[in-house]
Design an enzyme around this catalytic site. Structure first.
Site, PDB file in Angstrom:
ATOM      1  N   GLU A 131      32.078  30.464  47.024  1.00  0.00           N
ATOM      2  CA  GLU A 131      31.912  31.290  45.824  1.00  0.00           C
ATOM      3  C   GLU A 131      31.104  32.505  46.263  1.00  0.00           C
ATOM      4  O   GLU A 131      29.911  32.427  46.531  1.00  0.00           O
ATOM      5  CB  GLU A 131      31.161  30.507  44.729  1.00  0.00           C
ATOM      6  N   GLU A 181      38.714  37.636  39.084  1.00  0.00           N
ATOM      7  CA  GLU A 181      38.410  36.837  40.274  1.00  0.00           C
ATOM      8  C   GLU A 181      39.587  36.810  41.247  1.00  0.00           C
ATOM      9  O   GLU A 181      39.409  36.920  42.458  1.00  0.00           O
ATOM     10  CB  GLU A 181      38.052  35.400  39.846  1.00  0.00           C
ATOM     11  N   HIS A 216      43.240  31.391  42.754  1.00  0.00           N
ATOM     12  CA  HIS A 216      43.958  31.880  41.560  1.00  0.00           C
ATOM     13  C   HIS A 216      45.141  32.779  41.914  1.00  0.00           C
ATOM     14  O   HIS A 216      45.695  32.653  42.989  1.00  0.00           O
ATOM     15  CB  HIS A 216      42.965  32.540  40.600  1.00  0.00           C
ATOM     16  N   HIS A 273      36.668  32.176  46.381  1.00  0.00           N
ATOM     17  CA  HIS A 273      36.559  32.357  44.925  1.00  0.00           C
ATOM     18  C   HIS A 273      35.348  33.201  44.568  1.00  0.00           C
ATOM     19  O   HIS A 273      34.472  33.431  45.399  1.00  0.00           O
ATOM     20  CB  HIS A 273      36.396  30.991  44.243  1.00  0.00           C
TER      21      HIS A 273
HETATM   22 ZN    ZN Z   1      37.943  30.321  41.296  1.00  0.00          ZN
END
Ligand code: ZN
Length: 384
Positions: A341, A184, A169, A238
């Site tokens: 993640e 995030e 992002h 992420h």
């Molecule tokens: Zn993400």
């Protein structure tokens, strides 16, 4: 003349010789550092003493010749490949007895340069940039940490791995947002920069980052950059989010056409809605892109396991395992590629942990160790 005075004259001339020899002492380039920013590349030559220099620029092929004197070649590599926006590489040679030649191979004959020396330690700094207004630079607004770092290693030849780190992002795309507002994109960047700091201490590893600040980078551009840089592996970082606020833990993904593993489809769906993914035009392009990454499927799977294992050892969290699904950000990568993640930002307790510098450092260390494990196992296999 008696014997003693003869010896004295001999001694005196020896001393004179020694001191005049000292005046011609050659210094050497001890270290070469490359710091690539999107708008310029800075090359830093660390030299063992103060040297003079003369620069010449040539156009076909575009290159800068820099003669250093008095200087002689050290045990440093003679040729260093760089391949960033401005520099293709650097070569070192002995031009004449007291002159070392540094050749900077440039990507563009229109590039301009700046050169200056610094003391304590002695350094020669060369900055190469574009003379024109730079549209990519405007788009990405880089600052701070360079997106590519390399320090030459003087030990004997060793394979250099290019590790591409991709903080998820950025800019107008915040990614998932936690119950108290943690974004995030900010966690991903902070952890990625920590991983980069750990990796840059390693000989034989070059690091490239797809972003180093809060800028928006199109999902397509991330793997495109990675491919252009000739990356050996791609790690996208992420933070997770789920409708169930109790969901917690770490999971690592690699790309596959069909989802595999509990909740994998939902994670891919969320990550793929990131801004910039909306124009993934048509099924044909999607299939072609999947094919690119499919060649590295086994290696991506393996890299996922190394990283997941080290992450779960570094921090005490739920191990949700390795899964796969169709991720836009991974599928164009012509190299092993994974998406990590690092925890659930949607879980109030994990969100608080993800805010903490210490916790981020631990996660970074886990990712760093996983990457190292993978490269070591790769080294072992290829030396067999
Ligand atoms: Zn993400």
């Amino acid at each position: 003349m008696n014997k003693i005075s003869k010896i004295l004259i001999l001694l005196a001339s020896l001393l004179l010789f020694a001191s005049s020899a000292k005046a011609y002492q050659d210094y050497g380039v001890e270290k070469v550092g490359f710091h690539s920013y999107l708008t310029y590349t800075r090359i830093v030559l660390e030299i063992s003493g103060e040297v003079g220099y003369i620069v010449r620029d040539l156009t076909s092929p575009p290159r800068l010749l820099i003669n250093l004197y008095p200087a002689k070649l050290t045990s440093l590599e003679r040729k260093i490949d760089v391949k960033d926006r401005f520099i293709r590489g650097l070569r070192l040679s002995q031009d004449s007895k007291h002159v070392t030649r540094v050749v900077l191979d440039l990507t563009n004959f229109e590039s301009t340069y700046n050169i200056f020396s610094l003391k304590g330690p002695h350094r020669l700094v060369i900055e190469v940039k574009s003379p024109k207004k730079d549209p990519i630079a405007d788009l990405l607004k880089p600052q701070g940490f360079p997106y590519y770092l390399r320090e030459s290693v003087s030990e004997e030849y060793r394979r250099v791995y290019k590790v591409i780190l991709d903080p998820g992002h950025g800019g107008e795309d915040p990614g998932a947002i936690g119950p108290t507002g943690l974004k995030e994109k900010d966690v991903a960047l902070a952890v990625t920069l920590e991983v980069a700091n750990l990796l840059k201490e390693e000989a034989g590893i070059d690091i490239y980052l797809t972003r180093t600040d809060d800028s928006f980078i199109h999902l397509d551009l991330r793997t495109e950059l990675a491919n252009q840089w000739g990356g050996d592996l791609f790690v996208s970082i992420h933070a997770n989010a789920a409708f169930n606020q109790k969901a917690s833990g770490i999971e690592t993904f690699f790309n596959s056409r069909y989802p595999y593993g509990e909740g994998a489809a939902a994670v891919a769906a969320r990550e793929n809605t990131s801004l910039g993914a909306d124009d993934v035009s048509g099924e044909i392009k999607a299939i072609l892109w999947d094919l690119v990454q499919n060649r590295y499927r086994d290696e991506s799977n393996e890299l996922s396991h190394f990283v997941q294992r080290q992450l779960c050892q570094a921090i005490d969290v739920e191990d949700r395992g390795v899964k796969s699904a169709g991720f836009y950000v991974l599928r164009g990568a012509a190299m092993p590629a994974i998406l990590v993640e690092i925890g659930f930002i949607s879980n109030p307790w994990e969100e608080q942990k993800l805010r903490k510098g210490e916790f981020r450092k631990k996660i970074a260390r886990g990712i760093f160790r996983g990457i190292k494990d993978y490269l070591e196992s790769y080294d072992e296999r290829s030396s067999r």
